[in-house]
Design a protein around this motif. Structure first.
Motif, PDB file in Angstrom:
ATOM      1  N   ALA A 349       0.959  -1.263   0.003  1.00 12.57           N
ATOM      2  CA  ALA A 349      -0.007  -0.007   0.051  1.00 12.57           C
ATOM      3  C   ALA A 349       0.811   1.373  -0.100  1.00 12.57           C
ATOM      4  CB  ALA A 349      -0.812   0.047   1.286  1.00 12.57           C
ATOM      5  N   PRO A 350       0.500   2.470  -0.591  1.00 15.11           N
ATOM      6  CA  PRO A 350       1.144   3.779  -0.457  1.00 15.11           C
ATOM      7  C   PRO A 350       1.710   3.997   0.842  1.00 15.11           C
ATOM      8  CG  PRO A 350      -0.745   3.874  -2.230  1.00 15.11           C
ATOM      9  CD  PRO A 350      -0.951   2.300  -1.239  1.00 15.11           C
ATOM     10  N   ILE A 351       0.779   3.696   1.704  1.00 19.07           N
ATOM     11  CA  ILE A 351       1.428   4.154   3.240  1.00 19.07           C
ATOM     12  C   ILE A 351       2.557   3.591   3.721  1.00 19.07           C
ATOM     13  CG2 ILE A 351      -0.173   2.556   4.480  1.00 19.07           C
ATOM     14  CD1 ILE A 351      -0.926   4.773   6.187  1.00 19.07           C
ATOM     15  N   GLN A 352       2.836   2.398   3.085  1.00 25.69           N
ATOM     16  CA  GLN A 352       3.995   1.534   3.344  1.00 25.69           C
ATOM     17  C   GLN A 352       5.334   2.182   3.055  1.00 25.69           C
ATOM     18  OE1 GLN A 352       4.436  -0.836   5.444  1.00 25.69           O
ATOM     19  NE2 GLN A 352       6.326  -1.614   5.152  1.00 25.69           N
ATOM     20  N   LYS A 353       5.191   3.287   1.956  1.00 25.40           N
ATOM     21  CA  LYS A 353       6.618   3.662   1.384  1.00 25.40           C
ATOM     22  C   LYS A 353       7.368   4.610   2.474  1.00 25.40           C
ATOM     23  CE  LYS A 353       4.592   4.183  -3.477  1.00 25.40           C
ATOM     24  NZ  LYS A 353       4.431   4.956  -4.337  1.00 25.40           N
ATOM     25  N   LEU A 354       6.344   5.178   3.378  1.00 28.47           N
ATOM     26  CA  LEU A 354       7.155   6.077   4.195  1.00 28.47           C
ATOM     27  C   LEU A 354       7.741   5.163   5.288  1.00 28.47           C
ATOM     28  CD1 LEU A 354       7.696   8.724   5.828  1.00 28.47           C
ATOM     29  CD2 LEU A 354       5.543   8.583   7.118  1.00 28.47           C
ATOM     30  N   ALA A 355       7.244   4.145   5.668  1.00 34.20           N
ATOM     31  CA  ALA A 355       7.761   3.276   6.736  1.00 34.20           C
ATOM     32  C   ALA A 355       9.047   2.550   6.119  1.00 34.20           C
ATOM     33  CB  ALA A 355       6.838   1.970   7.074  1.00 34.20           C
ATOM     34  N   ILE A 426      -9.188  -8.486  -2.511  1.00 35.63           N
ATOM     35  CA  ILE A 426      -8.587  -7.403  -2.862  1.00 35.63           C
ATOM     36  C   ILE A 426      -7.389  -7.497  -3.526  1.00 35.63           C
ATOM     37  CG2 ILE A 426      -7.444  -5.435  -1.482  1.00 35.63           C
ATOM     38  CD1 ILE A 426      -9.041  -6.096   0.870  1.00 35.63           C
ATOM     39  N   ARG A 427      -7.214  -6.922  -4.634  1.00 36.14           N
ATOM     40  CA  ARG A 427      -6.269  -7.295  -5.711  1.00 36.14           C
ATOM     41  C   ARG A 427      -5.332  -6.207  -5.659  1.00 36.14           C
ATOM     42  NH1 ARG A 427      -4.632  -6.475 -11.172  1.00 36.14           N
ATOM     43  NH2 ARG A 427      -6.423  -4.975 -11.321  1.00 36.14           N
ATOM     44  N   ASN A 428      -5.783  -5.151  -5.528  1.00 33.53           N
ATOM     45  CA  ASN A 428      -4.678  -3.639  -5.374  1.00 33.53           C
ATOM     46  C   ASN A 428      -4.716  -3.155  -4.099  1.00 33.53           C
ATOM     47  OD1 ASN A 428      -3.223  -1.375  -5.764  1.00 33.53           O
ATOM     48  ND2 ASN A 428      -4.545  -0.679  -7.507  1.00 33.53           N
ATOM     49  N   PRO A 429      -3.897  -3.102  -3.264  1.00 40.14           N
ATOM     50  CA  PRO A 429      -3.774  -2.584  -1.825  1.00 40.14           C
ATOM     51  C   PRO A 429      -4.091  -1.029  -1.926  1.00 40.14           C
ATOM     52  CG  PRO A 429      -1.846  -4.132  -2.265  1.00 40.14           C
ATOM     53  CD  PRO A 429      -2.358  -3.794  -3.375  1.00 40.14           C
ATOM     54  N   GLN A 430      -3.662  -0.468  -3.070  1.00 43.31           N
ATOM     55  CA  GLN A 430      -3.949   0.734  -3.194  1.00 43.31           C
ATOM     56  C   GLN A 430      -5.444   1.301  -2.951  1.00 43.31           C
ATOM     57  OE1 GLN A 430      -2.640   2.448  -6.792  1.00 43.31           O
ATOM     58  NE2 GLN A 430      -0.444   2.548  -6.089  1.00 43.31           N
ATOM     59  N   ALA A 431      -6.181   0.334  -3.149  1.00 41.91           N
ATOM     60  CA  ALA A 431      -7.823   0.544  -2.885  1.00 41.91           C
ATOM     61  C   ALA A 431      -8.021   0.991  -1.448  1.00 41.91           C
ATOM     62  CB  ALA A 431      -8.574  -0.859  -3.352  1.00 41.91           C
ATOM     63  N   LEU A 432      -7.403   0.388  -0.517  1.00 45.97           N
ATOM     64  CA  LEU A 432      -7.661   0.609   0.880  1.00 45.97           C
ATOM     65  C   LEU A 432      -7.792   2.145   1.180  1.00 45.97           C
ATOM     66  CD1 LEU A 432      -5.192  -2.209   2.499  1.00 45.97           C
ATOM     67  CD2 LEU A 432      -7.460  -2.182   2.144  1.00 45.97           C
ATOM     68  N   GLU A 433      -6.795   2.918   0.607  1.00 44.74           N
ATOM     69  CA  GLU A 433      -6.542   4.299   0.875  1.00 44.74           C
ATOM     70  C   GLU A 433      -7.741   5.130  -0.224  1.00 44.74           C
ATOM     71  OE1 GLU A 433      -2.729   6.227   1.291  1.00 44.74           O
ATOM     72  OE2 GLU A 433      -1.901   3.960   1.375  1.00 44.74           O
ATOM     73  N   ILE A 434      -7.888   4.650  -1.196  1.00 40.44           N
ATOM     74  CA  ILE A 434      -8.787   5.181  -2.229  1.00 40.44           C
ATOM     75  C   ILE A 434     -10.286   5.254  -1.739  1.00 40.44           C
ATOM     76  CG2 ILE A 434      -9.513   5.372  -4.405  1.00 40.44           C
ATOM     77  CD1 ILE A 434      -6.801   4.441  -5.349  1.00 40.44           C
ATOM     78  N   SER A 435     -10.546   4.118  -0.835  1.00 40.14           N
ATOM     79  CA  SER A 435     -11.973   3.773  -0.603  1.00 40.14           C
ATOM     80  C   SER A 435     -12.326   4.660   0.196  1.00 40.14           C
ATOM     81  CB  SER A 435     -12.199   2.326  -0.065  1.00 40.14           C
ATOM     82  OG  SER A 435     -11.359   2.218   1.033  1.00 40.14           O
ATOM     83  N   ALA A 673     -11.767   4.254 -13.407  1.00 42.12           N
ATOM     84  CA  ALA A 673     -12.311   4.615 -12.164  1.00 42.12           C
ATOM     85  C   ALA A 673     -11.197   4.828 -11.202  1.00 42.12           C
ATOM     86  CB  ALA A 673     -13.276   3.767 -11.740  1.00 42.12           C
ATOM     87  N   ASP A 674     -11.339   5.606 -10.064  1.00 44.21           N
ATOM     88  CA  ASP A 674     -10.299   5.580  -8.899  1.00 44.21           C
ATOM     89  C   ASP A 674     -10.326   4.399  -8.232  1.00 44.21           C
ATOM     90  OD1 ASP A 674      -9.521   8.655  -9.066  1.00 44.21           O
ATOM     91  OD2 ASP A 674     -11.647   8.668  -9.331  1.00 44.21           O
ATOM     92  N   LEU A 675     -11.407   3.628  -8.124  1.00 45.99           N
ATOM     93  CA  LEU A 675     -11.729   2.598  -7.278  1.00 45.99           C
ATOM     94  C   LEU A 675     -12.448   1.723  -8.171  1.00 45.99           C
ATOM     95  CD1 LEU A 675     -11.186   0.650  -4.825  1.00 45.99           C
ATOM     96  CD2 LEU A 675     -13.299   1.859  -3.700  1.00 45.99           C
ATOM     97  N   SER A 676     -12.385   0.471  -8.196  1.00 49.11           N
ATOM     98  CA  SER A 676     -13.258  -0.448  -9.196  1.00 49.11           C
ATOM     99  C   SER A 676     -13.509  -1.864  -8.387  1.00 49.11           C
ATOM    100  CB  SER A 676     -12.574  -0.695 -10.499  1.00 49.11           C
ATOM    101  OG  SER A 676     -11.269  -1.203 -10.359  1.00 49.11           O
ATOM    102  N   ILE A 677     -14.757  -2.030  -8.565  1.00 55.06           N
ATOM    103  CA  ILE A 677     -15.164  -3.306  -7.998  1.00 55.06           C
ATOM    104  C   ILE A 677     -16.045  -4.134  -8.778  1.00 55.06           C
ATOM    105  CG2 ILE A 677     -16.679  -4.381  -6.045  1.00 55.06           C
ATOM    106  CD1 ILE A 677     -16.085  -2.180  -4.200  1.00 55.06           C
ATOM    107  N   ILE A 687     -13.018  -8.791 -13.961  1.00 55.03           N
ATOM    108  CA  ILE A 687     -12.417  -9.394 -12.523  1.00 55.03           C
ATOM    109  C   ILE A 687     -10.867  -8.921 -12.700  1.00 55.03           C
ATOM    110  CG2 ILE A 687     -12.039 -11.203 -11.476  1.00 55.03           C
ATOM    111  CD1 ILE A 687     -14.465 -12.177 -11.936  1.00 55.03           C
ATOM    112  N   SER A 688     -10.423  -9.088 -13.796  1.00 54.03           N
ATOM    113  CA  SER A 688      -8.863  -9.098 -13.846  1.00 54.03           C
ATOM    114  C   SER A 688      -8.594  -7.554 -13.508  1.00 54.03           C
ATOM    115  CB  SER A 688      -8.228  -9.603 -15.003  1.00 54.03           C
ATOM    116  OG  SER A 688      -8.696  -9.176 -16.173  1.00 54.03           O
ATOM    117  N   THR A 689      -9.479  -6.673 -13.958  1.00 53.79           N
ATOM    118  CA  THR A 689      -9.199  -5.291 -14.393  1.00 53.79           C
ATOM    119  C   THR A 689      -9.518  -4.619 -12.907  1.00 53.79           C
ATOM    120  OG1 THR A 689      -9.847  -5.300 -16.596  1.00 53.79           O
ATOM    121  CG2 THR A 689      -9.910  -3.089 -15.434  1.00 53.79           C
ATOM    122  N   ALA A 690     -10.280  -5.055 -11.993  1.00 49.42           N
ATOM    123  CA  ALA A 690     -10.811  -4.529 -10.978  1.00 49.42           C
ATOM    124  C   ALA A 690     -10.110  -4.319  -9.684  1.00 49.42           C
ATOM    125  CB  ALA A 690     -12.110  -5.068 -10.478  1.00 49.42           C
ATOM    126  N   ASP A 691      -9.979  -3.467  -8.903  1.00 47.35           N
ATOM    127  CA  ASP A 691      -9.300  -3.539  -7.662  1.00 47.35           C
ATOM    128  C   ASP A 691      -9.939  -4.477  -6.662  1.00 47.35           C
ATOM    129  OD1 ASP A 691      -7.597  -1.252  -8.467  1.00 47.35           O
ATOM    130  OD2 ASP A 691      -9.142   0.143  -8.122  1.00 47.35           O
TER     131      ASP A 691
END
Length: 763
Positions: A349-355, A426-435, A673-677, A687-691
């Motif tokens: 996830a993007p939040i991990q970059k700082l860590a 959850i295929r894309n961890p970035q979805a956590l923050e965008i959601s 989309a910013d977030l896709s389900i 399915i292969s496209t969605a987050d």
């Protein structure tokens, strides 16, 4: 010309990217992550992402890059790697952790106990002195009052030299890129070496129990951490365990038991009551109910009959069925879910970059801080050598980047694994923050707001339309042949309408026919040349508008059937041979029971809902009214590019857009989309496209997915807050001399365990 094409194909194949996942051994902290990633990213065209929690690395690189080269590169960094196959369960626990803990306990507990219980010292001293005198053995220096210290050193030596050797070895091989093992090794060896000096010279305090205690708490912490991580990965292990090993296929009317690896597409296999379905397929005989709960999270059994599609590894409840395999191996639903989970667990996830940035410089900074602490107390504050060394060791020991490294990946590990068991992938961890910032949701209709289980309501095959083709098709224009051509084309598609036509054709004894030149146009339909006997007409099937462009004027009965179906808000498919429309299939489905509840839940969160569908305006308006979407936020008869344009338009207006869909015609909008389900009942492309993919048919799974994302992100933030706070508070306490090295070791272990156990609370 053919040579040029061959060279081009070869070049494309060489430039194609492939993803591979490897299990990594030897990692001990987040600094190891940076070392391995940096080493792998040195390879041309390679992008590597290491997951500390699952001890894996996900590598995206050129197709001609061999796994052996990746493994060699990892070894050159001081670690080892093993390629994971499709059904491999990553080793989420350190080998030998339990054995190391056993010997650490056996050696450390007596050493610490003898050192700490002062009343034991004199009796043990006297007994050992008399024992040496009885056997005439020369006594160590100062044995008369320091024999206990020599005994504790003797007990601790095997722990330092043998049990803790993997820690020292890791510290040595990572001397250029220090890791947590560097801190542990320096701390324990410093305490051990100082204790030998102090015992021999009888100057200063002895810290042998510190060396033993530090190693004991580190080894205990890693063992408990590995157990917790194993528990966190249990969901993935459960998915992997569902795979069938053998299957009973029908060959020449006889059932033959073969390994699942020998099954091929088109094979017909038997599933008995109580057995698991071997692979994805379509039922050709028998009726039953199947339990998909472990795959989709849907608890209610699903009734199936000829024409129904079934998922591999689902449980067959009560009837004997024969299934024709349509997908095998890594293409199955279960393999697809597992692959998405493994990919998500290997992503960041993007939040991990700082860590990660902090962890990369953490160990060198702590080492320098430890030396500075020693220098201050010994040279400036004029404290004793013993106190100065003890304080410096405490700084080394208490500073633990493990909690920082585990904060994000363990939470993702738990969320992705447990989410998968509930039908949320959850295929894309970035979805956590965008959601958390979504304010507009765009929904497809068929298969998303409706149950997608389309059923044929009316079929019209007028004889008058067949006359246009002429005498050359005499004898071929039977209902059976027409339905067989429909089956041949629609069985190639996962769209709900296509599945309904396939089920109808199978129920009316249609058969597959040879086909060539198959093409599919999203939002329009499918086409192919089908061999119906002596003739091979070009067969089209799709929406009335798309077929009308390639056909002569529709027969009056066909036009009437189209109008009748559209007035009833039904989906219409027209079938044509060689430019002549021959049949109309009117299909309909029901609005999902929870669609209105889901729309209301989205609106209550401040998320505005839109309905975009390729169906006619009457059908779209009717569905929108029933589920609670305002009619001024409905677009009907839209093509894939129209959906994409609408998503882009909303984004340009400053909105964060969630796209929810299930079809090929939704793929472009899902990607933009910013977030896709994607709904798991939909197509592979969606399915292969969605987050995020909601595998169960209930639309309320979208709300569950958003809630899971919110809880996971909250847990990650809590973990990172704790990891930062622990070091911000702990290091100064150690530096001012308010903590002993042994207490520091315990605190370090507890900090990592806190992060892991806190992540396990995700539900």
């Amino acid at each position: 010309m053919s040579q040029k094409m061959s060279d081009s194909d070869s070049s494309l194949q060489k430039n194609a990217l492939v993803a591979q996942t490897f299990a990594i051994s030897g990692m001990t902290c987040s600094s190891c992550v940076n070392t391995i990633e940096s080493k792998l990213n040195e390879l041309p065209g390679v992008s590597a992402s290491v997951n500390f929690a699952s001890e894996t690395v996900h590598v995206l690189g050129p197709s001609d890059l061999s796994p052996d080269e990746i493994i060699r590169q990892v070894k050159s960094a001081g670690y080892s790697a093993t390629l994971l196959t499709d059904n491999s369960d990553p080793a989420l626990h350190r080998k030998g952790a339990a054995r190391a803990l056993f010997f650490a306990t056996l050696l450390a507990i007596p050493a610490v106990a003898i050192s700490m219980v002062m009343s034991w010292h004199q009796p043990i001293n006297d007994w050992l002195i008399s024992l040496f005198e009885d056997y005439g053995i020369a006594q160590p220096p100062h044995a008369d009052h320091l024999f206990v210290s020599w005994l504790v050193l003797a007990i601790t030596t095997p722990l330092i030299v043998f049990v803790a050797w993997p820690i020292h070895r890791a510290a040595i091989r990572n001397i250029i890129h220090p890791t947590m093992d560097t801190l542990i090794s320096l701390g324990s060896m410093s305490a051990y070496a100082w204790s030998i000096y102090a015992t021999y010279t009888n100057e200063g305090d002895v810290y042998t129990e510190v060396a033993a205690g530090v190693l004991f708490f580190v080894i205990l912490g890693r063992y408990l951490e590995s157990r917790a991580k194993r528990n966190a990965s249990s969901a993935l292990s459960s998915l992997l365990a569902l795979s069938a090993k053998e299957v009973s296929v029908v060959r020449a009317g006889v059932e033959v038991l073969i390994p699942i690896s020998h099954l091929v597409i088109g094979d017909e296999f038997v599933v008995k009551p109580g057995g698991r379905i071997a692979t994805d397929g379509i039922i050709i005989s028998g009726q039953s109910s199947v339990d998909n709960s472990l795959i989709t999270g849907e608890s209610a059994p699903v009734e199936v009959s000829p024409g129904s599609r079934v998922i591999g590894s689902a449980m067959n409840n009560n009837g004997r069925i024969i299934v024709r395999a349509t997908r095998i191996g890594s293409d199955t639903e279960l393999a697809r879910i597992t692959a998405m989970v493994v990919t998500a667990q290997g992503s960041k996830a993007p939040i991990q970059k700082l860590a990660d940035k902090i962890a990369s410089i953490f160990v060198p900074v702590v080492t320098a801080l430890s030396l500075a602490t020693f220098g201050y107390w010994y040279f400036i504050a004029d404290k004793s050598l013993s106190f100065s060394i003890s304080t410096a060791i405490t700084v080394l020991v208490i500073a633990c980047p493990c909690a920082l490294g585990l904060a994000t990946p363990v939470a993702l590990l738990v969320a992705s694994g447990r989410g998968a068991l509930r039908g949320i992938v959850i295929r894309n961890p970035q979805a956590l923050e965008i959601s958390q910032s979504i304010d507009v949701a765009v929904l497809d209709k068929t298969g998303t707001l409706t149950d997608g289980s389309m059923h044929i309501r009316e079929v019209v095959i007028p004889v008058s339309a067949q006359k246009v083709l002429g005498s050359e098709f005499a004898g071929l224009l039977t209902e059976g042949k027409i339905l067989s051509t429909a089956l041949t084309l629609e069985s190639q598609s996962d769209h709900p309408t296509a599945q309904a036509i396939t089920a109808y054709a199978l129920a009316h004894h249609a058969t597959q026919l040879p086909v060539t030149e198959f093409t599919q146009t999203p939002g329009a339909g499918v086409a192919a040349r089908v061999n119906v006997g002596p003739k091979s007409p070009v067969v089209l099937i799709g929406s009335p508008a798309s077929i009308a462009h390639s056909c002569v004027e529709f027969d009056s009965q066909i036009s009437e059937a189209i109008s009748r179906a559209e007035s009833n808000s039904q989906a219409v498919s027209v079938l044509a041979w060689d430019g002549v429309a021959l049949a109309v299939f009117a299909s309909g489905d029901q609005i999902k029971r929870d669609s209105a509840t889901t729309i209301a839940a989205l609106e209550s969160r401040g998320i505005t809902t839109w309905l975009l569908t390729g169906d006619n305006a009457e059908s779209a308006a009717s569905v929108a009214q029933q589920v609670g979407i305002s009619t001024d936020r409905v677009l009907a008869q839209v093509l894939p590019e129209d959906k994409l344009a609408k998503v882009s338009s909303l984004q340009s207006a400053g909105h964060r857009v969630l796209m929810i869909g299930d079809g090929v015609n939704d793929a472009a909008a899902l990607a933009a989309a910013d977030l896709s389900i994607a709904m798991g009942t939909g197509t592979d492309v969606a399915i292969s496209t969605a987050d995020i993919t909601v595998m169960r048919p209930a639309l309320m799974g979208v709300i569950d997915a958003l809630d899971l994302s919110k809880r996971t992100l909250s847990t990650i933030k809590g973990n990172l807050t704790w990891a930062f706070a622990y070091n911000v508070i702990g290091i100064p306490i150690a530096a001012v001399g308010f903590a002993s090295p042994m207490y520091a070791a315990a605190a370090m272990a507890i900090s990592s365990l806190f992060v892991v156990t806190h992540s396990l609370r995700i539900r």
